[in-house]
Design an enzyme around this catalytic site. Structure first.
Site, PDB file in Angstrom:
ATOM      1  N   ASP A  63     -11.244  -6.091   8.878  1.00 50.39           N
ATOM      2  CA  ASP A  63     -11.859  -5.175   7.915  1.00 50.39           C
ATOM      3  C   ASP A  63     -12.909  -5.899   7.090  1.00 50.39           C
ATOM      4  O   ASP A  63     -12.950  -7.125   7.030  1.00 50.39           O
ATOM      5  CB  ASP A  63     -10.794  -4.588   6.987  1.00 50.39           C
ATOM      6  CG  ASP A  63     -10.064  -5.670   6.188  1.00 50.39           C
ATOM      7  OD1 ASP A  63      -9.584  -6.630   6.803  1.00 50.39           O
ATOM      8  OD2 ASP A  63     -10.006  -5.567   4.945  1.00 50.39           O
ATOM      9  N   GLU A 112      -7.134  -6.639   5.024  1.00 50.28           N
ATOM     10  CA  GLU A 112      -6.936  -7.794   4.129  1.00 50.28           C
ATOM     11  C   GLU A 112      -7.585  -7.546   2.781  1.00 50.28           C
ATOM     12  O   GLU A 112      -7.052  -7.915   1.738  1.00 50.28           O
ATOM     13  CB  GLU A 112      -7.544  -9.044   4.774  1.00 50.28           C
ATOM     14  CG  GLU A 112      -7.255 -10.342   4.021  1.00 50.28           C
ATOM     15  CD  GLU A 112      -8.364 -10.796   3.077  1.00 50.28           C
ATOM     16  OE1 GLU A 112      -8.202 -11.852   2.462  1.00 50.28           O
ATOM     17  OE2 GLU A 112      -9.389 -10.095   2.940  1.00 50.28           O
ATOM     18  N   GLU A 113      -8.757  -6.903   2.820  1.00 51.96           N
ATOM     19  CA  GLU A 113      -9.545  -6.746   1.590  1.00 51.96           C
ATOM     20  C   GLU A 113      -8.867  -5.827   0.576  1.00 51.96           C
ATOM     21  O   GLU A 113      -9.247  -5.821  -0.584  1.00 51.96           O
ATOM     22  CB  GLU A 113     -10.947  -6.190   1.928  1.00 51.96           C
ATOM     23  CG  GLU A 113     -11.775  -7.101   2.813  1.00 51.96           C
ATOM     24  CD  GLU A 113     -12.310  -8.327   2.073  1.00 51.96           C
ATOM     25  OE1 GLU A 113     -11.995  -8.493   0.880  1.00 51.96           O
ATOM     26  OE2 GLU A 113     -13.016  -9.124   2.702  1.00 51.96           O
TER      27      GLU A 113
HETATM   28 ZN   LIG Z   1     -12.196 -12.390   3.898  1.00 47.49          ZN
END
Ligand SMILES: [Zn+2]
Length: 414
Positions: free
Chosen positions: A87, A180-181
């Protein structure tokens, strides 16, 4: 020593292919992954791994991409997880990325098609990148080098290993995670099923860095409860939680312990949203410090300050709730010093200047470390992340791939 040849043209071709697929994480969507582009990119990567000869490559039911490259040495050595995330940040537009290639960078300010400028003042690191091949956008979107530089470097490592069986390595587990973000990178990750003994995230800026520390992080919710009544007849009855919240906030430190007044190793107490009315006001905080026990002090300070306000007003109530978020990975990496030592050794072997660094934030590696898999973060040539001025250095992505190949070779001798 001579680094393994990692062809820059193939690495660039991969990177360009990946950044053209929009994969912005969507914090408003509770589904996993939070955006369909992550599944599209994941499918492409699983197919490419299969084509290369990674026999077990697949995209799992949650959209995570897995693949194994078996050991090619006879001695037993640890299984290494190589991780990057699919992502991109939702903080800048991510769809319809038009990457622009700047060969043999001349050191001048870079003017994007929108007029946006990347220069030495905003990006002092540019001084070290003269002669590099840089990839920017046209200024309308972010680039997504965070973390497609990591994805491309890991894919190119895989291809290099499969084409050059003389390069020694132990068992390698490749993992591409989603979201992850928005803090969900490890939601469907289990150390046991990963089969890994240690890991590296390729998700860092520039070149030559081993990130060995992240913040430790808690969230805090402070709720003031008062009593509402019609203002016309409120005398002696109304207890206004809005006033209580205002007094509470103004009694907290403002010249220290805030993100606006701290840097380097200093932590903070950060109120980031407030909402409410007379009868109830809720303030949300993040608490951050490298030194984990300090989070307890910050929580105590919130409680004491809130109680002082409440004690002055009979009938006013306050509740302070602390939620654990993630912990400084240094606490875990101290038990696995070899993960860092060999990463530094590999930089030394390739003649790359290196340093240990601390991140004023978290990584998937911090969460994996907390789950028991020591996972420092390595540089992979990202710059100005989460913005339309994001760019990448192809030379540093190539170095990152060479570094990982040397690092995995060192683990076979460890
Ligand atoms: Zn990153």
């Amino acid at each position: 020593m001579q680094p393994t040849a990692v062809p820059a043209d193939r690495l660039l071709e991969r990177f360009l292919q990946y950044v053209r697929i929009g994969t912005a994480a969507n914090p408003e969507n509770d589904q996993y992954p939070s955006s369909p582009g992550q599944l599209t990119l994941g499918r492409l990567l699983a197919d490419q791994l299969l084509e290369m000869g990674v026999a077990d490559a697949h995209q799992d039911e949650n959209g995570l991409v897995w693949g194994t490259i078996p050991s090619n040495v006879s001695s037993p050595c640890p299984t290494i997880l190589l991780n990057a995330h699919l992502d991109t940040s939702p903080e800048a537009p991510g769809d319809h990325c038009h990457p622009q290639i700047l060969s043999d960078y001349d050191g001048q300010p870079i003017v994007l098609k929108t007029g946006e400028i990347i220069d030495l003042e905003s990006t002092p690191e540019l001084a070290d990148l003269i002669g590099h091949t840089l990839i920017t956008t046209d200024g309308t979107t972010l680039l997504g080098a965070d973390d497609k530089a990591g994805v491309a470097a890991i894919m190119q490592c895989a291809q290099t290993w499969l084409e050059n069986p003389q390069i020694q390595h132990g068992p390698i587990r490749i993992l591409f995670t989603c979201d992850e973000e928005i803090g969900r990178g490890t939601r469907h990750f289990h150390v046991k099923t990963s089969g890994a003994d240690l890991g590296y995230t390729l998700d860092g800026g520039g070149a030559g860095t081993v990130d060995v520390e992240t913040f430790s992080a808690d969230g805090a919710t402070v709720t003031f409860r008062g009593r509402n009544s019609h203002p016309s007849v409120a005398k002696g009855k109304m207890i206004n939680s809005v006033r209580a919240a205002a007094e509470f906030l103004s009694n907290l430190p403002s010249q220290t312990l805030t993100p606006e007044t701290t840097s380097d190793r200093l932590g903070f107490i950060h109120p980031y949203t407030i909402h409410g009315g007379v009868s109830e006001t809720v303030i949300q905080f993040i608490l951050r410090d490298f030194d984990t026990p300090k989070l307890q002090h910050y929580a105590d300070l919130l409680r004491e300050t809130a109680n002082q306000v409440v004690q002055k007003t009979p009938g006013l109530e306050v509740h302070v709730e602390i939620a654990r978020q993630y912990r400084n990975m240094a606490d875990v990496l101290r038990q696995a010093p070899k993960t860092i030592d060999l990463a530094e050794q590999a930089y030394r072997d390739l003649g790359i200047p290196y340093r240990r660094d601390s991140i004023r934030g978290g990584t998937d590696g911090a969460l994996m470390s907390e789950l028991g898999l020591p996972t420092p973060n390595l540089s992979v040539g990202q710059f100005n992340i989460h913005s339309v001025r994001e760019f990448a250095s192809l030379n540093q992505m190539q170095l990152a791939a060479q570094h990982v190949i040397r690092l995995c070779e060192l683990w076979t001798q460890a």
